[in-house]
Scaffold this active site. Structure first.
Site, mmCIF file in Angstrom:
data_model
loop_
_atom_site.group_PDB
_atom_site.id
_atom_site.type_symbol
_atom_site.label_atom_id
_atom_site.label_comp_id
_atom_site.label_asym_id
_atom_site.label_seq_id
_atom_site.Cartn_x
_atom_site.Cartn_y
_atom_site.Cartn_z
ATOM 1 N N ASP A 204 64.112 80.216 51.612
ATOM 2 C CA ASP A 204 62.766 80.051 51.051
ATOM 3 C C ASP A 204 62.772 80.738 49.685
ATOM 4 O OD1 ASP A 204 59.857 79.405 52.715
ATOM 5 O OD2 ASP A 204 59.683 80.363 50.755
ATOM 6 N N ASP B 229 65.517 78.336 46.054
ATOM 7 C CA ASP B 229 64.493 77.472 45.462
ATOM 8 C C ASP B 229 65.069 76.062 45.497
ATOM 9 O OD1 ASP B 229 63.000 75.867 43.754
ATOM 10 O OD2 ASP B 229 62.684 77.441 42.272
ATOM 11 N N VAL B 230 64.458 75.185 46.285
ATOM 12 C CA VAL B 230 65.075 73.865 46.516
ATOM 13 C C VAL B 230 65.130 72.992 45.274
ATOM 14 C CG1 VAL B 230 64.541 73.776 48.990
ATOM 15 C CG2 VAL B 230 62.897 72.829 47.335
ATOM 16 N N TYR C 172 51.301 63.590 46.285
ATOM 17 C CA TYR C 172 51.902 63.931 47.583
ATOM 18 C C TYR C 172 52.349 62.662 48.317
ATOM 19 C CZ TYR C 172 52.315 66.253 52.158
ATOM 20 O OH TYR C 172 52.774 66.738 53.358
HETATM 21 N N1 LIG Z 1 51.199 71.020 57.729
HETATM 22 C C1 LIG Z 1 50.995 69.727 57.714
HETATM 23 O O1 LIG Z 1 49.922 69.246 58.100
HETATM 24 C C2 LIG Z 1 52.066 68.792 57.237
HETATM 25 C C3 LIG Z 1 51.890 67.427 57.494
HETATM 26 C C4 LIG Z 1 52.868 66.538 57.074
HETATM 27 C C5 LIG Z 1 53.984 66.999 56.404
HETATM 28 N N2 LIG Z 1 54.115 68.323 56.144
HETATM 29 C C6 LIG Z 1 55.305 68.728 55.408
HETATM 30 O O2 LIG Z 1 56.013 69.711 56.121
HETATM 31 C C7 LIG Z 1 56.657 70.600 55.215
HETATM 32 C C8 LIG Z 1 56.261 72.031 55.546
HETATM 33 O O3 LIG Z 1 54.853 72.145 55.440
HETATM 34 P P1 LIG Z 1 54.065 73.436 55.946
HETATM 35 O O4 LIG Z 1 52.799 72.962 56.519
HETATM 36 O O5 LIG Z 1 54.951 74.304 56.715
HETATM 37 O O6 LIG Z 1 53.734 74.121 54.537
HETATM 38 P P2 LIG Z 1 53.621 75.670 54.176
HETATM 39 O O7 LIG Z 1 52.812 75.724 52.921
HETATM 40 O O8 LIG Z 1 53.176 76.469 55.349
HETATM 41 O O9 LIG Z 1 55.153 76.067 53.864
HETATM 42 C C9 LIG Z 1 55.826 75.583 52.738
HETATM 43 C C10 LIG Z 1 56.983 76.529 52.485
HETATM 44 O O10 LIG Z 1 57.737 76.046 51.378
HETATM 45 C C11 LIG Z 1 58.099 77.169 50.587
HETATM 46 N N3 LIG Z 1 58.381 76.747 49.217
HETATM 47 C C12 LIG Z 1 57.504 76.429 48.236
HETATM 48 N N4 LIG Z 1 58.155 76.113 47.116
HETATM 49 C C13 LIG Z 1 59.482 76.220 47.402
HETATM 50 C C14 LIG Z 1 60.665 76.004 46.661
HETATM 51 N N5 LIG Z 1 60.628 75.619 45.360
HETATM 52 N N6 LIG Z 1 61.857 76.200 47.258
HETATM 53 C C15 LIG Z 1 61.910 76.588 48.566
HETATM 54 N N7 LIG Z 1 60.821 76.816 49.306
HETATM 55 C C16 LIG Z 1 59.624 76.620 48.728
HETATM 56 C C17 LIG Z 1 56.911 78.113 50.683
HETATM 57 O O11 LIG Z 1 57.263 79.454 50.325
HETATM 58 C C18 LIG Z 1 56.546 77.961 52.146
HETATM 59 O O12 LIG Z 1 57.264 78.888 52.942
HETATM 60 C C19 LIG Z 1 56.240 70.151 53.806
HETATM 61 O O13 LIG Z 1 57.217 69.304 53.266
HETATM 62 C C20 LIG Z 1 54.974 69.369 54.072
HETATM 63 O O14 LIG Z 1 54.727 68.405 53.087
HETATM 64 C C21 LIG Z 1 53.196 69.235 56.551
#
Ligand SMILES: NC(=O)c1ccc[n+]([C@@H]2O[C@H](COP(=O)([O-])OP(=O)(O)OC[C@H]3O[C@@H](n4cnc5c(N)ncnc54)[C@H](O)[C@@H]3O)[C@@H](O)[C@H]2O)c1
Length: 258
Positions: free
Chosen positions: A39, A62-63, A152
């Site tokens: 992360d 950082d991805v 998105y």
């Molecule tokens: N929560 C939902 O409802 C939902 C629904 C559909 C898809 N998603 C997808 O699931 C994935 C995770 O979502 P989530 O709900 O856990 O979000 P979240 O915001 O809880 O977590 C996102 C994580 O990504 C990290 N991050 C941000 N920028 C980064 C970078 N440049 N490099 C590495 N890490 C980075 C953040 O620090 C955080 O830990 C995402 O791709 C999101 O689009 C989530």
């Protein structure tokens, strides 16, 4: 009840301190995998890896940074192991109409959600053991559009598309590539000011199962696609959304349901 569906696997999870990434990391670890949590949030990442204990390690990644991927893979290899599994969880959302979205905002979402996934798939394609698995977090918004989520939605449709291309290209090495498409799951991704005016009660009435999901339900879908239980599944979207993508229901007079 815990099993051993990930025994012998070595998994790297991106966005591993997020709502879904932490649930995925915990479940894969519980199921026997060695897990590299990655992360941008170093403090939380180190704490999360320490909480899991043995066979869990944090690497800052950082991805969107090509060199950081190379360095992360080198650190894994430095431990004398090879990755079997990549789960691309890092991502962010932006709630804005297209006409109000600035170019830097649009690029930020595409860079993180799409380019970050591309760099991960590419790194895994080069370094994963034959027979490994990649799971990309796409979204319900990768199969069905939502207004005011343009950047998105565009990024997630593209993640699902990239998943299929990668599945085709890596199939001859037995590397399976699939996407999980969660509907609305309770995580910090919708905690920001962007989503403050969302009427969640009305939203929930649009979900056939009548509730938002929790991270553990998405983690189970990831575990299935990451494990050998899904050994004949590749190039697919596994939708975990309470039934929203199935279609629409006809509203009844006097009923509140949408
Ligand atoms: N929560 C939902 O409802 C939902 C629904 C559909 C898809 N998603 C997808 O699931 C994935 C995770 O979502 P989530 O709900 O856990 O979000 P979240 O915001 O809880 O977590 C996102 C994580 O990504 C990290 N991050 C941000 N920028 C980064 C970078 N440049 N490099 C590495 N890490 C980075 C953040 O620090 C955080 O830990 C995402 O791709 C999101 O689009 C989530």
């Amino acid at each position: 009840m815990s099993g051993a569906s990930m025994r012998g696997k070595v998994a790297l999870v991106t966005g591993a301190t997020g709502g879904l990434g932490s649930a995925v990391s915990a479940l894969l670890h519980e199921e026997g995998a060695t897990v590299y949590l990655t992360d941008v949030d170093q403090e939380r990442g180190e704490a999360a890896a320490a909480d899991l204990g043995d066979h869990a390690r944090f690497i800052r990644l950082d991805v969107t940074d090509e060199d950081a991927w190379t360095a992360a893979i080198a650190q894994v290899e430095g431990d004398g192991v090879r990755l079997t599994t990549l789960v691309n969880c890092a991502g962010a959302a932006l709630k804005k109409s297209l006409v109000d979205t600035t170019l830097p905002e649009f690029r930020r979402i595409l860079d993180l959600n799409l380019t970050g996934t591309f760099l991960g798939v590419r790194a895994a394609g080069r370094h994963l053991v034959d027979g490994g698995a990649i799971v990309n977090l796409s979204s319900l918004n990768g199969v069905l559009a939502t207004a005011e989520l343009g950047a998105y939605v565009a990024s997630k449709f593209a993640v699902s598309a990239l998943t299929r291309v990668a599945a085709l290209e890596l199939a001859d090495r037995g590397i399976r590539v699939n996407a999980v498409c969660p509907g609305s799951i309770e995580t910090p991704i919708t905690d920001g000011a962007d989503f403050a005016d969302t009427d969640w009660d009305a939203y929930v009435r649009t979900i056939p199962l009548g509730r938002r999901g929790v991270p553990e339900q998405v983690a189970q879908a990831v575990r299935y696609l990451a494990s050998d239980e899904s050994s004949y599944v590749t190039g697919t979207d596994l939708v975990v959304d309470g039934g929203v993508a199935a279609g629409r229901r006809t509203p009844r007079r006097g009923a509140e349901a949408v």
